[in-house]
Design a protein around this motif. Sequence first.
Motif, PDB file in Angstrom:
ATOM      1  N   VAL A  75      35.970  49.506  36.639  1.00  0.00           N
ATOM      2  CA  VAL A  75      36.982  49.110  35.660  1.00  0.00           C
ATOM      3  C   VAL A  75      38.369  49.352  36.235  1.00  0.00           C
ATOM      4  O   VAL A  75      39.265  48.512  36.126  1.00  0.00           O
ATOM      5  N   ALA A  76      38.533  50.502  36.870  1.00  0.00           N
ATOM      6  CA  ALA A  76      39.827  50.831  37.460  1.00  0.00           C
ATOM      7  C   ALA A  76      40.206  49.781  38.493  1.00  0.00           C
ATOM      8  O   ALA A  76      41.340  49.301  38.533  1.00  0.00           O
ATOM      9  N   HIS A 111      45.583  57.090  35.922  1.00  0.00           N
ATOM     10  CA  HIS A 111      44.713  56.390  36.863  1.00  0.00           C
ATOM     11  C   HIS A 111      43.628  57.318  37.412  1.00  0.00           C
ATOM     12  O   HIS A 111      42.514  56.880  37.677  1.00  0.00           O
ATOM     13  N   ALA A 150      40.983  57.292  34.905  1.00  0.00           N
ATOM     14  CA  ALA A 150      40.308  55.989  34.874  1.00  0.00           C
ATOM     15  C   ALA A 150      39.349  55.846  36.056  1.00  0.00           C
ATOM     16  O   ALA A 150      38.220  55.396  35.900  1.00  0.00           O
ATOM     17  N   LEU A 193      45.433  49.934  30.887  1.00  0.00           N
ATOM     18  CA  LEU A 193      45.044  50.497  32.178  1.00  0.00           C
ATOM     19  C   LEU A 193      45.567  49.628  33.322  1.00  0.00           C
ATOM     20  O   LEU A 193      45.327  48.432  33.369  1.00  0.00           O
ATOM     21  N   TYR A 217      39.182  46.645  38.748  1.00  0.00           N
ATOM     22  CA  TYR A 217      39.494  45.364  38.116  1.00  0.00           C
ATOM     23  C   TYR A 217      40.798  45.431  37.329  1.00  0.00           C
ATOM     24  O   TYR A 217      41.366  44.409  36.988  1.00  0.00           O
ATOM     25  N   SER A 218      41.246  46.641  37.014  1.00  0.00           N
ATOM     26  CA  SER A 218      42.519  46.773  36.308  1.00  0.00           C
ATOM     27  C   SER A 218      43.690  46.784  37.281  1.00  0.00           C
ATOM     28  O   SER A 218      44.820  47.029  36.880  1.00  0.00           O
ATOM     29  N   GLY A 219      43.399  46.577  38.536  1.00  0.00           N
ATOM     30  CA  GLY A 219      44.465  46.522  39.520  1.00  0.00           C
ATOM     31  C   GLY A 219      44.893  47.878  40.043  1.00  0.00           C
ATOM     32  O   GLY A 219      45.954  48.022  40.635  1.00  0.00           O
ATOM     33  N   ILE A 220      44.069  48.903  39.784  1.00  0.00           N
ATOM     34  CA  ILE A 220      44.397  50.237  40.289  1.00  0.00           C
ATOM     35  C   ILE A 220      43.839  50.362  41.706  1.00  0.00           C
ATOM     36  O   ILE A 220      42.696  49.975  41.962  1.00  0.00           O
ATOM     37  N   PRO A 266      40.970  39.800  41.902  1.00  0.00           N
ATOM     38  CA  PRO A 266      41.119  39.828  40.440  1.00  0.00           C
ATOM     39  C   PRO A 266      42.579  39.750  39.993  1.00  0.00           C
ATOM     40  O   PRO A 266      42.884  39.186  38.949  1.00  0.00           O
ATOM     41  N   ARG A 267      43.473  40.284  40.813  1.00  0.00           N
ATOM     42  CA  ARG A 267      44.877  40.270  40.421  1.00  0.00           C
ATOM     43  C   ARG A 267      45.431  38.838  40.392  1.00  0.00           C
ATOM     44  O   ARG A 267      46.186  38.470  39.500  1.00  0.00           O
ATOM     45  N   LYS A 281      44.257  37.161  37.245  1.00  0.00           N
ATOM     46  CA  LYS A 281      45.012  37.617  36.081  1.00  0.00           C
ATOM     47  C   LYS A 281      46.363  36.910  36.003  1.00  0.00           C
ATOM     48  O   LYS A 281      46.841  36.593  34.917  1.00  0.00           O
ATOM     49  N   ALA A 314      37.044  52.144  30.558  1.00  0.00           N
ATOM     50  CA  ALA A 314      37.056  53.519  31.052  1.00  0.00           C
ATOM     51  C   ALA A 314      36.697  54.417  29.871  1.00  0.00           C
ATOM     52  O   ALA A 314      37.464  54.555  28.929  1.00  0.00           O
ATOM     53  N   ASN A 332      35.394  55.269  35.369  1.00  0.00           N
ATOM     54  CA  ASN A 332      34.680  54.054  35.743  1.00  0.00           C
ATOM     55  C   ASN A 332      35.447  53.376  36.868  1.00  0.00           C
ATOM     56  O   ASN A 332      36.458  52.719  36.645  1.00  0.00           O
ATOM     57  N   ARG A 387      41.920  43.873  25.262  1.00  0.00           N
ATOM     58  CA  ARG A 387      42.485  44.168  26.571  1.00  0.00           C
ATOM     59  C   ARG A 387      42.768  42.886  27.343  1.00  0.00           C
ATOM     60  O   ARG A 387      43.777  42.759  28.031  1.00  0.00           O
TER      61      ARG A 387
END
Lengths: 262, 332
Positions: free
Chosen positions: B216-217, B206, B209, A104, B219-222, A75-76, A79, A93, B213, A157
């Motif tokens: 979501v975390a 984080h 987050a 986030l 996919y947010s790159g965490i 995914p990164r 993006k 979240a 979820n 977002r």
Amino acid sequence: MSNIPLVEMENISIAFGGIRAVDDASADLHAGEVVALLGHNGAGKSTLIKILSGAYKRDGGTIKVNGEEAVINNPRDAKAYGIETIYQTLALADNVDTAANLYLGREIMTPWGTLDDVAMEAKAREVMGRLNPRFQRFKDPVKALSGGQRQSVAIARAILFNARILIMDEPTAALGPQETAQVGELIHQLKSEGIGIFLISHDIHDVLHLADRVIVMKNGRVVGTARVGDVTEDEILGMIILGKCPPGAIPGPGAISGVVLG
Amino acid sequence: MSNTTAAQPAKRSLGDIDLRAVAPFVALAVLFVFGAMVNPNFLGLDNLTNVVTRSAFIAIIAIGATFVISAGGLDLSVGSMAAFVAGTMILFLNTGAVAGDSGMIAAAMCLALATGALCGLANGLITTLGRIEPFIVTLGTMGIFRALTIYLAEGGSIAMKSQELRAAYRPIYFGNVLGVPIPVIVILVVAILGAFILYRTRFGRHVMAVGSNEEVARYSGISVNRVRTLTYVIQGICVAIAVLVYVPRLGAATPTTGLLWELQAITAVVIGGTALRGGVGRIWGTICGALILELVGNIMVLSDMVSEYLIGAVQGAIIIIAMLIQRSLGRR
């Protein structure tokens, strides 16, 4: 419409344990265009789009962004090419507020290395003001928001980080009529800004009035592609259910050969 | 709620107050009133100072548990881990490896913190890399840490041998600064640090987050696994800090050291308003929860209503009632 598409997916294939979920599928998307990707559950449309968003790794085929081959393994990576996805579960979240959701994984920090909530909220107000000027509930955790508000947060977002390609998976499935209309407005707004959008749905009524073009998939293969004005709703249904490609559409590898609807 | 007929604006202002955030402090206030009615000595400065001091172990451990639970995890091994860290720390103190009492104690403290962090790291890595439910992992390590302690103690207890060392270490539990007992200061420092990390840093965001979820975390790159693992490390360090305060109290680790601390720590976290399914963490609520637990015990001792041998039963009942209240508040 510009000559070079924003995205070209060519001959994409992926198999899960011997099942060809996506087989030799091609799809393209231009700037400022909305393309609806249609098909039954299990037709492979979500899988195809997850390859674009980096959630799955393809077995074969190429992806080009702005005419140049793109390397998308997670995914990164996606993006980095400006490809953002909004999932059908309205993926946010739940327990943190709008600004925290928008940022986030990419939080704004103060010079002391702490979270800069003030800056994040200010930017959130700016972006949300562009998308949904009536939105005011910046302090609430997003689970307190309505479905339409959550959808606009999810879209904000995505565009906050200059997304140029937006993937929306069943964008209105969880919403009421009023909120669906609101999302429709959002999509028009994004189109006018030159963002290309893939809409994924198994219900053509959800997306047909929003889309410029449809791509229909069945059993992992593309049945055909058509401009919305060139085919009737019944013909699209025929593509989805039977795999029959009408004369107004460009047939794909999944079209039933030799059968042309009168 | 009783005032369903209230006007729209009034209703909204009522809704703005998060009942789950306020509830623990209300409960604490009610306990104070109740305690004062039961026994006039209850509100005495000596008694209250004593209560807060005694709550130190659970409060400090529960701060770590707030991180783990906020991220959607669970750590059942904290009690056994406390016994294990205390045991190894005392064994090290008994070796006299470092010259000078204060040097020896400082070295032992560092060792204890490192041991705690490593125990937490083990929990975290097994949970994340092994993809095993944290409940199972920490149930397993709970048994392992406990057995290791008993093994090291050869079935008995591990006590500090050197009387000078005991005397030098004693003030960490029994001493005070300007009248404030050192354990209370430790609670405050750990809580302030914990609140800072949880509310003001990227890592803290984080944690919320990931607990909210996980998808979501991700996919947010965490890095979900890294965040999860670090919460267990923080838990381990908190256990070690609690041990630093615990060891000078008795100067020994026994097979019953830290017994049922996991119940008390998790109870404190839940009473404090942290959601057991993750995504909401309240450090100050947790501190409040630890105080409530200790106050209930204190009131039971000061009154004759219920035998103090039933403290465990009451604490067990409290966590269940706290969950029921959380659920009913969440339904509004």
